[in-house]
Scaffold this motif. Structure first.
Motif, PDB file in Angstrom:
ATOM      1  N   PRO A 231      19.264  23.401  60.283  1.00 50.92           N
ATOM      2  CA  PRO A 231      18.150  22.404  59.865  1.00 50.92           C
ATOM      3  C   PRO A 231      16.907  22.729  60.390  1.00 50.92           C
ATOM      4  O   PRO A 231      16.811  22.890  61.693  1.00 50.92           O
ATOM      5  CB  PRO A 231      18.721  21.023  60.196  1.00 50.92           C
ATOM      6  N   VAL A 232      15.751  22.520  59.988  1.00 54.40           N
ATOM      7  CA  VAL A 232      14.288  22.588  60.478  1.00 54.40           C
ATOM      8  C   VAL A 232      13.732  21.279  60.294  1.00 54.40           C
ATOM      9  O   VAL A 232      13.826  20.746  59.098  1.00 54.40           O
ATOM     10  CB  VAL A 232      13.612  23.558  59.736  1.00 54.40           C
ATOM     11  N   ALA A 233      13.213  20.657  61.130  1.00 52.31           N
ATOM     12  CA  ALA A 233      12.466  19.521  61.159  1.00 52.31           C
ATOM     13  C   ALA A 233      11.005  19.367  60.887  1.00 52.31           C
ATOM     14  O   ALA A 233      10.670  20.533  61.325  1.00 52.31           O
ATOM     15  CB  ALA A 233      12.980  18.474  62.423  1.00 52.31           C
ATOM     16  N   LEU A 234      10.646  18.658  59.867  1.00 54.73           N
ATOM     17  CA  LEU A 234       8.958  18.813  59.700  1.00 54.73           C
ATOM     18  C   LEU A 234       8.642  17.381  60.203  1.00 54.73           C
ATOM     19  O   LEU A 234       8.843  16.180  59.678  1.00 54.73           O
ATOM     20  CB  LEU A 234       9.089  18.786  58.234  1.00 54.73           C
ATOM     21  N   GLN A 235       7.727  17.520  61.174  1.00 58.48           N
ATOM     22  CA  GLN A 235       6.622  16.189  61.657  1.00 58.48           C
ATOM     23  C   GLN A 235       5.264  16.708  61.394  1.00 58.48           C
ATOM     24  O   GLN A 235       4.517  17.076  62.489  1.00 58.48           O
ATOM     25  CB  GLN A 235       7.013  16.206  63.103  1.00 58.48           C
ATOM     26  N   LEU A 236       4.772  16.486  60.128  1.00 54.56           N
ATOM     27  CA  LEU A 236       3.437  16.751  59.892  1.00 54.56           C
ATOM     28  C   LEU A 236       2.866  15.739  59.065  1.00 54.56           C
ATOM     29  O   LEU A 236       3.591  15.140  58.210  1.00 54.56           O
ATOM     30  CB  LEU A 236       3.253  18.056  59.084  1.00 54.56           C
ATOM     31  N   ARG A 237       1.709  15.472  59.248  1.00 55.58           N
ATOM     32  CA  ARG A 237       0.810  14.340  58.402  1.00 55.58           C
ATOM     33  C   ARG A 237       0.587  15.108  56.920  1.00 55.58           C
ATOM     34  O   ARG A 237       0.855  16.078  56.821  1.00 55.58           O
ATOM     35  CB  ARG A 237      -0.508  14.060  58.854  1.00 55.58           C
ATOM     36  N   ARG A 238       0.482  14.145  56.081  1.00 55.37           N
ATOM     37  CA  ARG A 238       0.267  14.571  54.691  1.00 55.37           C
ATOM     38  C   ARG A 238      -0.863  15.324  54.456  1.00 55.37           C
ATOM     39  O   ARG A 238      -2.073  15.161  55.053  1.00 55.37           O
ATOM     40  CB  ARG A 238       0.212  13.176  53.708  1.00 55.37           C
ATOM     41  N   CYS A 252      13.445  30.290  53.238  1.00 53.39           N
ATOM     42  CA  CYS A 252      14.337  30.857  54.159  1.00 53.39           C
ATOM     43  C   CYS A 252      15.659  30.370  54.012  1.00 53.39           C
ATOM     44  O   CYS A 252      16.434  30.601  54.899  1.00 53.39           O
ATOM     45  CB  CYS A 252      13.673  31.008  55.498  1.00 53.39           C
ATOM     46  N   GLY A 253      15.928  29.285  53.319  1.00 53.24           N
ATOM     47  CA  GLY A 253      17.354  28.871  52.937  1.00 53.24           C
ATOM     48  C   GLY A 253      17.803  27.556  54.005  1.00 53.24           C
ATOM     49  O   GLY A 253      18.948  27.320  53.836  1.00 53.24           O
ATOM     50  N   ALA A 254      16.752  27.308  54.646  1.00 59.49           N
ATOM     51  CA  ALA A 254      17.222  26.205  55.767  1.00 59.49           C
ATOM     52  C   ALA A 254      16.989  24.958  54.955  1.00 59.49           C
ATOM     53  O   ALA A 254      15.979  24.879  54.167  1.00 59.49           O
ATOM     54  CB  ALA A 254      16.443  26.127  57.109  1.00 59.49           C
ATOM     55  N   PRO A 255      17.738  23.624  55.400  1.00 57.14           N
ATOM     56  CA  PRO A 255      17.437  22.415  54.984  1.00 57.14           C
ATOM     57  C   PRO A 255      16.188  21.726  55.727  1.00 57.14           C
ATOM     58  O   PRO A 255      16.484  21.949  57.167  1.00 57.14           O
ATOM     59  CB  PRO A 255      18.869  21.553  55.168  1.00 57.14           C
ATOM     60  N   PHE A 256      15.540  21.083  55.296  1.00 55.43           N
ATOM     61  CA  PHE A 256      14.285  20.237  56.115  1.00 55.43           C
ATOM     62  C   PHE A 256      14.774  19.063  56.458  1.00 55.43           C
ATOM     63  O   PHE A 256      15.656  18.305  55.442  1.00 55.43           O
ATOM     64  CB  PHE A 256      12.864  20.566  55.490  1.00 55.43           C
ATOM     65  N   VAL A 271      17.111  11.411  65.639  1.00 57.79           N
ATOM     66  CA  VAL A 271      17.388  11.962  64.434  1.00 57.79           C
ATOM     67  C   VAL A 271      17.588  13.609  64.463  1.00 57.79           C
ATOM     68  O   VAL A 271      18.302  14.200  63.960  1.00 57.79           O
ATOM     69  CB  VAL A 271      16.348  11.755  63.324  1.00 57.79           C
ATOM     70  N   LEU A 272      16.729  14.183  65.523  1.00 59.14           N
ATOM     71  CA  LEU A 272      16.969  15.552  65.809  1.00 59.14           C
ATOM     72  C   LEU A 272      18.229  15.932  66.376  1.00 59.14           C
ATOM     73  O   LEU A 272      18.790  16.942  66.044  1.00 59.14           O
ATOM     74  CB  LEU A 272      15.916  15.893  66.665  1.00 59.14           C
ATOM     75  N   SER A 273      18.692  15.181  67.227  1.00 57.96           N
ATOM     76  CA  SER A 273      20.265  15.504  67.695  1.00 57.96           C
ATOM     77  C   SER A 273      21.022  15.174  66.624  1.00 57.96           C
ATOM     78  O   SER A 273      21.909  16.270  66.627  1.00 57.96           O
ATOM     79  CB  SER A 273      20.534  14.529  69.095  1.00 57.96           C
ATOM     80  N   SER A 274      21.056  14.177  65.936  1.00 64.70           N
ATOM     81  CA  SER A 274      22.104  13.845  64.549  1.00 64.70           C
ATOM     82  C   SER A 274      21.902  15.109  63.812  1.00 64.70           C
ATOM     83  O   SER A 274      23.235  15.657  63.210  1.00 64.70           O
ATOM     84  CB  SER A 274      21.801  12.557  64.104  1.00 64.70           C
ATOM     85  N   ALA A 275      20.899  15.545  63.349  1.00 62.57           N
ATOM     86  CA  ALA A 275      20.688  16.587  62.428  1.00 62.57           C
ATOM     87  C   ALA A 275      21.273  18.212  63.082  1.00 62.57           C
ATOM     88  O   ALA A 275      21.361  18.913  62.346  1.00 62.57           O
ATOM     89  CB  ALA A 275      19.345  16.943  62.092  1.00 62.57           C
ATOM     90  N   ARG A 276      21.081  17.918  64.380  1.00 64.77           N
ATOM     91  CA  ARG A 276      21.496  19.347  65.018  1.00 64.77           C
ATOM     92  C   ARG A 276      20.309  20.540  64.651  1.00 64.77           C
ATOM     93  O   ARG A 276      20.442  21.625  64.485  1.00 64.77           O
ATOM     94  CB  ARG A 276      22.856  19.958  64.842  1.00 64.77           C
ATOM     95  N   ALA A 277      18.870  19.829  64.759  1.00 64.05           N
ATOM     96  CA  ALA A 277      17.696  20.725  64.104  1.00 64.05           C
ATOM     97  C   ALA A 277      17.663  21.916  65.093  1.00 64.05           C
ATOM     98  O   ALA A 277      17.931  21.711  66.356  1.00 64.05           O
ATOM     99  CB  ALA A 277      16.661  20.205  64.086  1.00 64.05           C
ATOM    100  N   GLN A 278      17.344  23.015  64.540  1.00 61.84           N
ATOM    101  CA  GLN A 278      17.086  24.475  65.175  1.00 61.84           C
ATOM    102  C   GLN A 278      15.727  24.703  65.589  1.00 61.84           C
ATOM    103  O   GLN A 278      15.403  25.205  66.649  1.00 61.84           O
ATOM    104  CB  GLN A 278      17.502  25.432  64.380  1.00 61.84           C
ATOM    105  N   LEU A 279      14.657  23.934  64.768  1.00 61.80           N
ATOM    106  CA  LEU A 279      13.386  24.106  64.972  1.00 61.80           C
ATOM    107  C   LEU A 279      12.735  22.971  64.768  1.00 61.80           C
ATOM    108  O   LEU A 279      13.173  22.253  63.889  1.00 61.80           O
ATOM    109  CB  LEU A 279      12.565  25.351  64.143  1.00 61.80           C
ATOM    110  N   LEU A 280      11.738  22.804  65.115  1.00 59.69           N
ATOM    111  CA  LEU A 280      10.578  21.467  64.824  1.00 59.69           C
ATOM    112  C   LEU A 280       9.313  21.958  64.436  1.00 59.69           C
ATOM    113  O   LEU A 280       8.467  22.788  65.318  1.00 59.69           O
ATOM    114  CB  LEU A 280      10.474  20.532  66.046  1.00 59.69           C
ATOM    115  N   VAL A 281       8.666  21.825  63.065  1.00 58.88           N
ATOM    116  CA  VAL A 281       7.567  22.286  62.702  1.00 58.88           C
ATOM    117  C   VAL A 281       6.467  21.185  62.793  1.00 58.88           C
ATOM    118  O   VAL A 281       6.804  19.937  62.318  1.00 58.88           O
ATOM    119  CB  VAL A 281       7.601  22.713  61.075  1.00 58.88           C
TER     120      VAL A 281
END
Length: 791
Positions: A231-238, A252-256, A271-281
Motif C-alpha cells: 500500500p501507498v498512502a496519498l495525502q494531497l489536496r485536491r 505500479c500495481g500498488a493499492p492507494f 490508518v498508516l499503521s493499520s494499512a502497513r503503508a510502504q510509502l506516503l505521497v
C-alpha cells in the motif's frame, strides 16, 4: 363509535392441521393457541411490534414477541400469558371475530367441525401487508421445527422463495471482462492524447499530458518499492498532482490509501499503521509521520529519488486497487480492500450509466477519503470525458459551487443529501440548466428536496444511488422528467432505495438468510460475481462475519455481503431502506460507528463510563452526542483528547455530564433513556470573551444563529462548539450576503474562530477596496455600514 375489521379466513389443510394438533398436544395447549402464536409471530415479522394483545376463545392475553424467541417458547407464552390490561371488543360470533380499529389486538377463532380433517382459522388483526399465505408458510415451518427462532421462520413457501431469488438473479447484468482499473484511461490517452482530461482554476491538462506524468511518477514509486499488495498512502489536496499520484500508484500495481490533511496526526498514524503503508505521497512541505518509518515522496523530481526504475510488475485484476478506512466498532478504523476487478466494475458502470464520454464534464468535489471521489475522477477519465476540479475544501463552499455550476460546463454532479439541502437553501436565485445528472448517495434522499432540484437544475435527472464501500452502486432510484417523484409513495419522507442495477443481486433476507415477502423487513444482502470487495485489511474474522458463503450462488465459492442495512421489497419491485440492524449510522454521508467513538472516549482523562448517541440538532441535522460519567472529567480536555484521535465527522458536537448511564433491568445500556442535550450542554464548551470590534460582535451573533447557541466568544473554535462542514457552508453564504465578498473555506480552516474569521474578512475587504477607485470604495463602505446598522 367503534368500527370493526372483518376477519381473515385461513383454511388449514389436513397435513398442516395434523402438525398443529401434534404440537398442541406436546405443549399441553389447544390448537388455537398454536395458531395464535403463529399469527403473533407473522404480524411481528411484518410490523416489528413486540408487544401484542391476543384474544383466544374470548380470553384476552398479552405477549411479547422477539426475533430470538423460539416458536415453542412463544406457544408457551401465549398459553400462559396474563390477561391483557385492556380487553379488546369481543367477537360478535365465534366464526366472525373482529377487533376495534386503531388497536393492535388480535383475535383468533379456530373452527374444526366434528369429524373434519380441515380447520378454518378466523383471524381479526391489525391491517397491514401481511397475507394468509405468509401465515400458512410460517405455521408449516413452525409446526415442523418448533425450536426455530421467530426471526428465522419462513414466510414464503419453497416455490415462492425460489421464484423471488430467480427474479433477482434475472435482473442482474453479466459480469464484464476483468481488467485493471486504470486501463480504460490509458486507452483513452493513447487514442485521444489531445483531449482535455482535467480542468482547474489555472490550467487544463490533456489526456496525453496526464498519462505521461503518471507514467514517470509510477516509475519513481516502483524504484522506491511500490508494487502489488504494497500500500501507498496519498495525502494531497485536491489538485492535478492528486490525480497524477492516484494514477501512478495504480500503474505500479500498488493499492492507494487515502488520507486527508484535516485528519488529526494520531488518526493518520493509526490508518498508516493499520494499512502497513510502504510509502506516503504528500505535498513538498509535508514532514514524515512521527513514530512511523514511512518514506515521504512527492511528484517533484528533486526529492532525491532515482530517476530510473526497474521494469514495473504487471498489474492483474485480482490485485488490490485501494484500501478505504471506515469507522470500526472496535475503536480502530477498518480497511475495506477493493481489488481492480471490483473497482473497475463500479467505475465502468458509472461511466456507461451516465454516458460520461466526450463533451461531458464531471465535477470532482468529494474529498479523497470518501470513495465517491474515485468515481468522480476515474469514471469520466475511463470514457473520454473531462473532470472539473473544485478548489481544495471547496466541497463545503456554496458560493464556489454555484460559480462552477452556473458556467454551464458541468454535466454530472454528486451530492450527499445533507449537503444538497444546504446547497439548495443557500444558492440564492442561481439556476444550473447545464447539469444533466444530479446523483446523491451516502444517505437517504428526502423527498422534500425534489422540488428544489426541479427549480435549480431544470431538466436534469436526479438519481439516488445505494451502495457501500464493500460493493458498488447496486440499486438506483431514478427521478426522470416530467415526474421527478415517480415511484415515491404518497407522503413518503424519503425516496426508495430503488431498483437493482449492474451485475448486482440485492436480496432482502431474514436471520436464516431466507427471502421474505413484500413489506417484510429483513437485512439487505448483496451478491455480484466479481463485484464485492476482497474483505477487511488483516481482519479475517470480521471479513468472515460480513462476507458469507452465498446460499443461492450462481458460481462455486460465490460470497454474499451482509450490509447490516434493514430493507424491504415494495410491491412495485423497488427496495426500501428501513434503517440499521446495529448502531451504525451515516453523518453527512460518512459511516459512523458510535462504538468507535465510545472506545476513544472511554480512554479519555477522568472518564469512568461513556456512551455516544446520534441525535438531531436544532436544525434537524444528525449530530453525535457524548454522554460521560466521571467526577474528574474536564469536557474541554476530553474534547481535545478526542480531536487528536478522531476525524471531524466522528467527534461529538456536544457532551452531557451524567452521574451514571441508564441501564435496563438486564444491566445493558438503555440508549432510549439518554436525555437530550440542554441549551446549557450545547453552550458549555464556549470560552466566552468580549468582542473587540463591531465586526467580531456581528460574527459572534452570526455563529450563535447558525450553531443555535445563546453566546459565542471571539476565540471559541467553531468545531468545538458543534460546527461541521454543513454549518461552515451556511456561515460562508451569510458572510457573502453581508459583505459582498467570498471568503475561501480553506482559509477558514486555518483559524476557525470569530477573531480569525474577522481578520480574514478584513484582509479580503482591504484587497478589494485597494483595487477600487475612491468613489467605488466609498460606495462599498457606505453599503456595508448600512447593512451593519440594519443588522
Amino acid at each position: 363509535m367503534t368500527t370493526h375489521r372483518p376477519a381473515v379466513r385461513l383454511t388449514l389443510p389436513p397435513d398442516l392441521m395434523a402438525r398443529v394438533a401434534a404440537l398442541a398436544r406436546k405443549d399441553g395447549c389447544g390448537a388455537d393457541t398454536v395458531v395464535a402464536a403463529a399469527v403473533a409471530a407473522t404480524l411481528f415479522r411484518y410490523d416489528r411490534v413486540e408487544e401484542r394483545r391476543l384474544t383466544i376463545g374470548g380470553t384476552p392475553a398479552a405477549v411479547r414477541v422477539t426475533d430470538a424467541l423460539r416458536f415453542t417458547d412463544l406457544v408457551a407464552l401465549v398459553h400462559s400469558a396474563p390477561p391483557a390490561p385492556t380487553a379488546p371488543t369481543a367477537p360478535t360470533a365465534p366464526s366472525t371475530p373482529s377487533a376495534p380499529d386503531g388497536q393492535d389486538a388480535v383475535q383468533v377463532v379456530l373452527n374444526t367441525p366434528p369429524g373434519a380433517e380441515e380447520a378454518t382459522a378466523e383471524i381479526a388483526a391489525p391491517e397491514g401487508q401481511w397475507t394468509p399465505a405468509a401465515l400458512e408458510s410460517l405455521l408449516r415451518h413452525a409446526s415442523a421445527e418448533p425450536a426455530t427462532r421467530v426471526g428465522s421462520l419462513r414466510l414464503l413457501s419453497a416455490e415462492q422463495a425460489a421464484a423471488r431469488i430467480a427474479a433477482t438473479d434475472a435482473g442482474a447484468g453479466a459480469a464484464p471482462v476483468p481488467h485493471p482499473l486504470h486501463r480504460p484511461f490509458e486507452e483513452q490517452a493513447a487514442r485521444h492524447p489531445d483531449r482535455v482530461a482535467l480542468l482547474t482554476a489555472d490550467h487544463t491538462v490533456t489526456y496525453g499530458e496526464l498519462d505521461a506524468r503518471a507514467e514517470r511518477f509510477a516509475d519513481r514509486l516502483a524504484a522506491l518499492g511500490a508494487g502489488p499488495e504494497r500500500p501507498v498512502a496519498l495525502q494531497l489536496r485536491r489538485s492535478t498532482e492528486l490525480v497524477v499520484a492516484m494514477l501512478a500508484v495504480l500503474k505500479c500495481g500498488a493499492p492507494f490509501v487515502p488520507l486527508d490533511e484535516r485528519m488529526p496526526p494520531e488518526r493518520i498514524r493509526t490508518v498508516l499503521s493499520s494499512a502497513r503503508a510502504q510509502l506516503l505521497v504528500s505535498a513538498p512541505d509535508t514532514s514524515a509521520v512521527d513514530g512511523l518509518d514511512i518514506p515521504c515522496v512527492t511528484e517533484q523530481p528533486d526529492d532525491g529519488t532515482a530517476e530510473r526504475a526497474p521494469a514495473r510488475a504487471p498489474v492483474h485484476p485480482h490485485n488490490a486497487a485501494f484500501i478505504y478506512f471506515t469507522s470500526g466498532s472496535t475503536g480502530v478504523p477498518k480497511g475495506v480492500v477493493t481489488d481492480h476487478t471490483c473497482a473497475a466494475i463500479r467505475v465502468d458502470w458509472t461511466a456507461q450509466y451516465y454516458d460520461l464520454g466526450p463533451g461531458t464534464v464531471t465535477l470532482h468535489k468529494t474529498p479523497l477519503i470518501f470513495d465517491v471521489a474515485v468515481i468522480e475522477i476515474l469514471a469520466p477519465l475511463s470514457a473520454g470525458g473531462s473532470v472539473r476540479l473544485a478548489e481544495p475544501h471547496g466541497e463545503g463552499d456554496v458560493a464556489h459551487l454555484v460559480d462552477l455550476l452556473t458556467r454551464g460546463e458541468v454535466t454530472f454532479v454528486h451530492f450527499v443529501p445533507s449537503m444538497l439541502k444546504v446547497f439548495l437553501d443557500e444558492a440564492g436565485d442561481a439556476k444550473f440548466p447545464g447539469v444533466r445528472w444530479v446523483q446523491t448517495s451516502g444517505e437517504a434522499l428526502p423527498t422534500r428536496l425534489l422540488d428544489g432540484v426541479r427549480q435549480r437544475f431544470g431538466d436534469a435527472e436526479i438519481h439516488s444511488a445505494y451502495g457501500q464501500s464493500e460493493t458498488c452502486e447496486l440499486a438506483v432510484w431514478a427521478g426522470r422528467r416530467p415526474h421527478l417523484d415517480t415511484g415515491v409513495p404518497p407522503h413518503a419522507a424519503h425516496v426508495p432505495v430503488g431498483r437493482q442495477v449492474g451485475l448486482y443481486r440485492p436480496y432482502v433476507l431474514d436471520e436464516a438468510l431466507q427471502p421474505v415477502p413484500d413489506g417484510v423487513p429483513g437485512e439487505i444482502c448483496v451478491a455480484g460475481v466479481g463485484g464485492l470487495a476482497r474483505g477487511y485489511h488483516h481482519q479475517p474474522a470480521l471479513t468472515a462475519e460480513r462476507f458469507v458463503p452465498h446460499p443461492y450462488a450462481l458460481e462455486p465459492g460465490e460470497r454474499l455481503y451482509r450490509t447490516g442495512d434493514l430493507g424491504a421489497h415494495a410491491p412495485d419491485g423497488q427496495l426500501l431502506f428501513l434503517g440499521r440492524a446495529d448502531t451504525q449510522t451515516k453523518i453527512r454521508g460518512a459511516r459512523v460507528e458510535p462504538a468507535e467513538v465510545e472506545a476513544v472516549l472511554a480512554e479519555g482523562p477522568g472518564v469512568r463510563d461513556c456512551a455516544v448517541l446520534v441525535r438531531p440538532d436544532e436544525q434537524g441535522d444528525a449530530t453525535l452526542v457524548g454522554y460521560v460519567v466521571g467526577t474528574d472529567v474536564d469536557i474541554e480536555e476530553l474534547a481535545r483528547w478526542a480531536a487528536e484521535r478522531l476525524t471531524t465527522h466522528l467527534l461529538p458536537q456536544v457532551y452531557v455530564r451524567m452521574p451514571a448511564l441508564p441501564r435496563t433491568a438486564s444491566g445493558k445500556l438503555d440508549r432510549t433513556a439518554l436525555p437530550a442535550p440542554t441549551a446549557e450542554d450545547r453552550a458549555a464548551r464556549g470560552e466566552g470573551g468580549q468582542a473587540q470590534s463591531h465586526l467580531e460582535a456581528e460574527l459572534c451573533r452570526l455563529w450563535s444563529r447558525v450553531l443555535a447557541l445563546p453566546d459565542v466568544g471571539p476565540t471559541d473554535n467553531f468545531f468545538s462548539l458543534g460546527g461541521n462542514s454543513l454549518k461552515v457552508a451556511q456561515v460562508m453564504v451569510r458572510i457573502s450576503a453581508l459583505f459582498g465578498i467570498r471568503v475561501p473555506v480553506a482559509a477558514f480552516f486555518e483559524d476557525p474562530t470569530v477573531r480569525g474569521l474577522a481578520a480574514l474578512i478584513e484582509r479580503t475587504l482591504g484587497e478589494l477596496v485597494g483595487s477600487m477607485s475612491e468613489q467605488e470604495a466609498a460606495e462599498r463602505i457606505e453599503a456595508l455600514n448600512a447593512r451593519g446598522s440594519g443588522g
